[in-house]
Write a protein that holds these residues in place. Structure first.
Motif, PDB file in Angstrom:
ATOM      1  N   ASP A 120      87.865  69.786  -2.319  1.00 33.34           N
ATOM      2  CA  ASP A 120      88.158  71.219  -2.382  1.00 33.34           C
ATOM      3  C   ASP A 120      88.923  71.569  -3.653  1.00 33.34           C
ATOM      4  OD1 ASP A 120      86.905  71.660   0.018  1.00 33.34           O
ATOM      5  OD2 ASP A 120      88.737  71.674   1.215  1.00 33.34           O
ATOM      6  N   GLN A 121      89.861  70.715  -4.012  1.00 33.21           N
ATOM      7  CA  GLN A 121      90.651  70.973  -5.210  1.00 33.21           C
ATOM      8  C   GLN A 121      89.776  70.921  -6.459  1.00 33.21           C
ATOM      9  OE1 GLN A 121      94.402  68.872  -5.522  1.00 33.21           O
ATOM     10  NE2 GLN A 121      94.246  68.800  -7.744  1.00 33.21           N
ATOM     11  N   ILE A 122      88.890  69.946  -6.519  1.00 34.09           N
ATOM     12  CA  ILE A 122      87.982  69.837  -7.661  1.00 34.09           C
ATOM     13  C   ILE A 122      87.066  71.059  -7.727  1.00 34.09           C
ATOM     14  CG2 ILE A 122      86.021  68.540  -8.587  1.00 34.09           C
ATOM     15  CD1 ILE A 122      87.396  66.006  -7.479  1.00 34.09           C
ATOM     16  N   LYS A 123      86.539  71.478  -6.589  1.00 39.55           N
ATOM     17  CA  LYS A 123      85.659  72.645  -6.565  1.00 39.55           C
ATOM     18  C   LYS A 123      86.384  73.897  -7.037  1.00 39.55           C
ATOM     19  CE  LYS A 123      82.532  75.255  -3.569  1.00 39.55           C
ATOM     20  NZ  LYS A 123      81.996  75.405  -2.188  1.00 39.55           N
ATOM     21  N   ARG A 124      87.665  74.001  -6.667  1.00 39.13           N
ATOM     22  CA  ARG A 124      88.451  75.173  -7.021  1.00 39.13           C
ATOM     23  C   ARG A 124      88.844  75.166  -8.501  1.00 39.13           C
ATOM     24  NH1 ARG A 124      91.700  74.344  -3.434  1.00 39.13           N
ATOM     25  NH2 ARG A 124      93.462  73.430  -4.536  1.00 39.13           N
ATOM     26  N   ARG A 125      89.254  74.007  -8.993  1.00 38.74           N
ATOM     27  CA  ARG A 125      89.773  73.919 -10.364  1.00 38.74           C
ATOM     28  C   ARG A 125      88.705  73.543 -11.391  1.00 38.74           C
ATOM     29  NH1 ARG A 125      94.299  76.518  -8.934  1.00 38.74           N
ATOM     30  NH2 ARG A 125      95.778  75.255  -7.752  1.00 38.74           N
ATOM     31  N   HIS A 126      87.709  72.753 -10.961  1.00 38.32           N
ATOM     32  CA  HIS A 126      86.698  72.244 -11.899  1.00 38.32           C
ATOM     33  C   HIS A 126      85.311  72.364 -11.267  1.00 38.32           C
ATOM     34  CE1 HIS A 126      90.186  70.488 -13.922  1.00 38.32           C
ATOM     35  NE2 HIS A 126      90.540  69.997 -12.758  1.00 38.32           N
ATOM     36  N   PRO A 127      84.761  73.569 -11.199  1.00 38.75           N
ATOM     37  CA  PRO A 127      83.475  73.790 -10.507  1.00 38.75           C
ATOM     38  C   PRO A 127      82.344  72.895 -11.016  1.00 38.75           C
ATOM     39  CG  PRO A 127      84.513  75.881 -11.059  1.00 38.75           C
ATOM     40  CD  PRO A 127      85.311  74.822 -11.744  1.00 38.75           C
ATOM     41  N   ARG A 128      82.284  72.664 -12.314  1.00 38.15           N
ATOM     42  CA  ARG A 128      81.188  71.841 -12.855  1.00 38.15           C
ATOM     43  C   ARG A 128      81.317  70.404 -12.360  1.00 38.15           C
ATOM     44  NH1 ARG A 128      76.762  70.292 -13.177  1.00 38.15           N
ATOM     45  NH2 ARG A 128      75.857  69.357 -15.045  1.00 38.15           N
ATOM     46  N   ALA A 129      82.530  69.899 -12.274  1.00 40.10           N
ATOM     47  CA  ALA A 129      82.737  68.550 -11.751  1.00 40.10           C
ATOM     48  C   ALA A 129      82.288  68.472 -10.294  1.00 40.10           C
ATOM     49  CB  ALA A 129      84.204  68.147 -11.880  1.00 40.10           C
ATOM     50  N   ALA A 130      82.554  69.515  -9.525  1.00 43.19           N
ATOM     51  CA  ALA A 130      82.131  69.541  -8.120  1.00 43.19           C
ATOM     52  C   ALA A 130      80.609  69.541  -8.015  1.00 43.19           C
ATOM     53  CB  ALA A 130      82.708  70.771  -7.422  1.00 43.19           C
ATOM     54  N   GLU A 131      79.946  70.221  -8.940  1.00 44.63           N
ATOM     55  CA  GLU A 131      78.482  70.232  -8.940  1.00 44.63           C
ATOM     56  C   GLU A 131      77.928  68.838  -9.211  1.00 44.63           C
ATOM     57  OE1 GLU A 131      77.813  74.830 -10.533  1.00 44.63           O
ATOM     58  OE2 GLU A 131      77.300  73.128 -11.805  1.00 44.63           O
ATOM     59  N   ILE A 132      78.501  68.163 -10.186  1.00 43.18           N
ATOM     60  CA  ILE A 132      78.038  66.808 -10.515  1.00 43.18           C
ATOM     61  C   ILE A 132      78.280  65.868  -9.340  1.00 43.18           C
ATOM     62  CG2 ILE A 132      78.447  64.817 -12.008  1.00 43.18           C
ATOM     63  CD1 ILE A 132      79.043  66.787 -14.276  1.00 43.18           C
TER      64      ILE A 132
ATOM     65  N   GLN B 122      80.676  58.525  -1.126  1.00 42.27           N
ATOM     66  CA  GLN B 122      79.395  59.218  -1.029  1.00 42.27           C
ATOM     67  C   GLN B 122      79.176  59.772   0.377  1.00 42.27           C
ATOM     68  OE1 GLN B 122      75.504  57.133  -1.268  1.00 42.27           O
ATOM     69  NE2 GLN B 122      75.092  58.487  -2.996  1.00 42.27           N
ATOM     70  N   LEU B 123      79.470  58.960   1.394  1.00 43.20           N
ATOM     71  CA  LEU B 123      79.322  59.434   2.768  1.00 43.20           C
ATOM     72  C   LEU B 123      80.222  60.638   3.026  1.00 43.20           C
ATOM     73  CD1 LEU B 123      79.139  56.151   4.884  1.00 43.20           C
ATOM     74  CD2 LEU B 123      77.328  57.829   4.553  1.00 43.20           C
ATOM     75  N   ALA B 124      81.445  60.559   2.528  1.00 45.33           N
ATOM     76  CA  ALA B 124      82.395  61.655   2.726  1.00 45.33           C
ATOM     77  C   ALA B 124      81.931  62.920   2.005  1.00 45.33           C
ATOM     78  CB  ALA B 124      83.780  61.249   2.238  1.00 45.33           C
ATOM     79  N   THR B 125      81.397  62.762   0.803  1.00 46.48           N
ATOM     80  CA  THR B 125      80.912  63.923   0.047  1.00 46.48           C
ATOM     81  C   THR B 125      79.715  64.552   0.762  1.00 46.48           C
ATOM     82  OG1 THR B 125      81.576  62.778  -1.981  1.00 46.48           O
ATOM     83  CG2 THR B 125      80.240  64.749  -2.225  1.00 46.48           C
ATOM     84  N   GLN B 126      78.830  63.720   1.281  1.00 41.08           N
ATOM     85  CA  GLN B 126      77.687  64.239   2.034  1.00 41.08           C
ATOM     86  C   GLN B 126      78.159  65.032   3.259  1.00 41.08           C
ATOM     87  OE1 GLN B 126      75.383  60.761   2.933  1.00 41.08           O
ATOM     88  NE2 GLN B 126      74.539  60.582   0.866  1.00 41.08           N
ATOM     89  N   ARG B 127      79.165  64.488   3.926  1.00 38.26           N
ATOM     90  CA  ARG B 127      79.716  65.181   5.097  1.00 38.26           C
ATOM     91  C   ARG B 127      80.349  66.507   4.687  1.00 38.26           C
ATOM     92  NH1 ARG B 127      79.036  65.724  10.506  1.00 38.26           N
ATOM     93  NH2 ARG B 127      81.005  66.133  11.574  1.00 38.26           N
TER      94      ARG B 127
END
Length: 748
Positions: A431-443, A499-504
């Motif tokens: 959540d923090q990465i998505k909020r602060r670094h959207p492109r990193a969250a996309e990757i 990876q499992l956690a990100t998928q979840r």
């Protein structure tokens, strides 16, 4: 305004005196019932049962004195601190003791859970009572000054150094000796050290253990614990420190508590202290950007400036973000906390799972959990609570059942406001990465739906993307230790649990299927036809294609991309001699293309042609001939007789006729293809040369050696120029030619 605030605080103290007794008697009743049920309650509960009535009496005396007017409650006195703090803590004990006892309305499963959780709640009771005892002396001093000798709760103690670690020592703490040594050595060179690692790797547990070791080595030292996940929690921790140290002005609403504690710890060089800055993950808490500053009132410039420093003080920072850790540690490189060793992980699991277990199951489970402490603790809690075997848990995990990693469990060693599940722990980072670094969250999201290894940067890079932005986004993911790089920083890998956690995480957001579709789009574009020159890229993309082809898609556009990927991947299988896999993929591609586009569409005819070649390679010549004629008929209608695509089908049909011994028909088709290629593409084009090569082989089979020899020489010479000496087609052509000449008794 100041008078109103003071009056309000005084009313708060008076209210505390009123409510304390009622709540305290309720707590006593619960503790007695708990002792009666268990028959052997811990010593701390027996001690509370004995001491709490006396404390109730003293609080009642203070209440009576205030009602008589013999005592005036000044909110800034130590007495007011003791009263309000005792009331807050007895309220906490009220909540915790309620959780110790099952209620009549509790279900069987809830009663079982409470039984398993009793050890955790006993620890919470002990912790709250320990804080109440800190205020006994203040009450005693009050009665000593106002009434002389009184019956005391206990003999007044000399003021002890403050130890503000909100967790009991874990007597089952395992290993991490090397990290502990690294911390000690670092603190000999510098006053601040950061320990960084992925969520759940055990950073806070290492810090807790270090605090207790530090206290044993320096019993006169003060030890403080600051939760630093948000500005609010940081401020609350500093308020607690100010209150415990009784710094003058700590409860004055006009005084900045952060500055108060900073000055107290910075200016006092004679007192050794250790401060743990836990969960310092969010850079905006400490070093806010201009945008955040404009929205935030009070903490302009961030709370980093309130971290004290002097020659007698030490600070240990725990963080998931190595960049934050480095900045807070004055530029010093953080100590990275990696996963446990195999032996440490075994010891940890066996200390928490009471039943005996199969050694091989244990080894496999720990490997699947990647030796991550939180995952091990969570698995042990789940196994103990549900009473399943290690093997059963392993089966759940092996089925990529990420939901099992989302289960909460009680762990008194972790912050009460922090999740105890692997998924929820890492969700904070996501959540923090998505909020602060959207492109990193996309990757990260794209990586999560591909194979976790061999993640090529060209798969992740977007068209027209600024390279600096791309590099910074990857740097963010590496700083949070969610991915690792290899091969010059252009290939990446994710931990399996990450990876499992990100998928979840994506599933809970409702975006998992969107990212699978995006991955399909990327792969269908990047995965080329599996010809020789494309083998290297096909090889590195194959694992990712296998993963995405297992997904389910519905839209027409997705199904066409799916078919394209199947077709190209299948052709790569064909060139590698994996004919069964090739047939399955290309057949499915043909089915989807005919369904979406119709049987006469060029793409559908390409799959027909490719499938014919697979059948030919399997020796199924009649079926291959039928498919080749279908492709040829369709292409003649769609492209015309002289189009290169049509000529490819002519050439392919010639080959399959040749393999069936139908030499006259094969030669006719061969010469038609060759004549057409020379007109359409020229004499030196690889497709033209391939037709020359096929005709040479056909004439050789008919023992027309002289003509075959001329054609072989032409094809070989052309292949050398256009394809190169090492190309498989060049090698095969020259090998056939050499074989023919040897059969004729001549050298090439």
């Amino acid at each position: 305004m100041a008078e109103l605030l003071a009056a309000g605080t005084a009313l708060g103290v008076a209210s505390s005196l009123v409510t304390f007794s009622d709540v305290a008697w309720r707590v006593l009743k619960r503790l007695k019932e708990y002792n009666d049920r268990t028959g052997n309650a811990p010593a701390v509960i027996k001690n509370i049962s004995a001491q709490l009535p006396v404390l109730i009496d003293k609080m009642t005396e203070v209440k009576l004195e205030t009602e008589k007017g013999s005592v005036s409650i000044n909110p800034q006195t130590a007495l007011a601190v003791a009263v309000t703090s005792c009331d807050e803590l007895i309220q906490r004990l009220d909540v915790v003791t309620k959780k110790l006892l099952p209620e009549e309305t509790d279900s069987r499963s809830k009663r079982i859970k409470k039984a398993f959780s009793s050890v955790y709640y006993e620890k919470e009771v002990s912790k709250a009572w320990g804080e109440i005892e800190n205020y006994k002396t203040l009450l005693i001093l009050h009665f000593t000054e106002t009434k002389g000798a009184v019956q005391e709760l206990e003999t007044p103690r000399s003021k002890k150094p403050i130890f503000m670690v909100p967790f009991e020592r874990d007597l089952k703490f395992v290993g991490r000796v090397d990290i502990n040594t690294d911390i000690k050595q670092a603190l000999q060179r510098q006053r601040r050290v950061a320990i960084a690692g992925i969520g759940g790797v055990g950073k806070s547990q290492i810090a807790i253990e270090y605090c207790y070791q530090f206290k044993e080595e320096y019993p006169e030292a003060q030890v403080f614990w600051v939760h630093a996940s948000t500005v609010a929690r940081f401020r609350q921790a500093y308020q607690d420190i100010a209150r415990r140290l009784l710094i003058p002005g700590w409860n004055d609403p006009k005084v900045d508590t952060l500055q108060l504690v900073y000055e107290q710890l910075t200016d006092n060089d004679n007192c050794r202290w250790l401060l743990i800055l836990d969960n310092a993950d969010d850079t905006e808490v400490f070093f806010p950007s201009t945008e955040v500053k404009s929205k935030t009132q009070g903490e302009l410039g961030g709370v980093a400036r309130y971290l004290p420093h002097n020659s007698s003080g030490l600070i240990i920072i725990t963080t998931r973000d190595t960049r934050v850790g480095r900045k807070l540690a004055n530029g010093e490189k953080p100590i990275t906390v990696l996963h446990m060793t195999v032996q440490e992980a075994k010891t940890m699991m066996l200390s928490r799972v009471l039943e005996s277990c199969c050694e091989s199951d244990l080894d496999r489970l720990l490997a699947d959990l990647e030796y991550l402490p939180l995952a091990i603790t969570q698995a042990a809690g789940f196994i103990t609570e549900t009473r399943i075997t290690l093997s059963a848990y392993l089966n759940l995990l092996s089925a990529n059942n990420a939901s099992i990693l989302d289960k909460e469990f009680d762990d008194w060693r972790r912050d009460s406001e922090t999740s105890n599940s692997v998924i929820q722990t890492w969700k904070l980072s996501f959540d923090q990465i998505k909020r602060r670094h959207p492109r990193a969250a996309e990757i990260l999201s794209l990586m999560a739906v591909l194979d976790r290894q061999g993640l090529q940067s060209f798969l992740l890079y977007e068209n027209n993307e600024q390279e600096a932005e791309f590099i910074m986004a990857l740097g963010t993911l590496q700083a949070f230790l969610l991915i690792t790089s290899e091969k010059g920083g252009r290939v990446f890998e994710m931990h399996r649990l990450v990876q499992l956690a990100t998928q979840r995480w994506l599933y809970l957001q409702g975006s998992l299927s969107n990212w699978q579709e995006r991955a399909l789009s990327v792969l269908s574009e990047k995965f080329p036809l599996g010809t020789y020159e494309n083998w290297p890229i096909c090889e590195v993309l194959s694992p990712h294609a296998q993963v995405i082809l297992r997904c389910t898609f519905e839209s027409k556009s997705c199904m066409l991309q799916y078919a394209r990927l199947l077709n190209n991947f299948g052709w790569y299988n064909q060139t590698q001699g994996q004919y069964k896999a090739a047939y399955k993929k290309i057949s499915e591609a043909l089915k989807e293309r005919e369904k979406a586009l119709g049987k006469e569409h060029p793409d559908a005819l390409t799959s027909v042609s490719n499938l014919a070649e697979v059948l030919e390679s399997q020796g199924k010549y009649e079926a291959a001939e039928e498919m080749n004629r279908q492709a040829l008929d369709g292409r003649e209608k769609t492209f015309g007789k002289e189009h290169p695509n049509t000529l490819t089908s002519v050439n392919n049909l010639a080959l399959v006729l040749q393999y069936q011994g139908k030499y006259e028909a094969a030669e006719e088709m061969n010469r038609r293809a060759l004549d057409g290629y020379e007109k359409a593409l020229g004499k030196e084009h690889p497709d033209t040369l391939a037709s020359v090569y096929c005709l040479a082989y056909l004439l050789y089979r008919q023992q027309e050696y002289n003509t075959a020899s001329e054609l072989y020489q032409r094809a070989s010479s052309g292949f050398r120029k256009t394809l190169g000496l090492s190309h498989p087609t060049t090698i095969a052509c020259e090998k056939h030619y050499s074989s023919m000449m040897q059969k004729m008794g001549q050298d090439v």
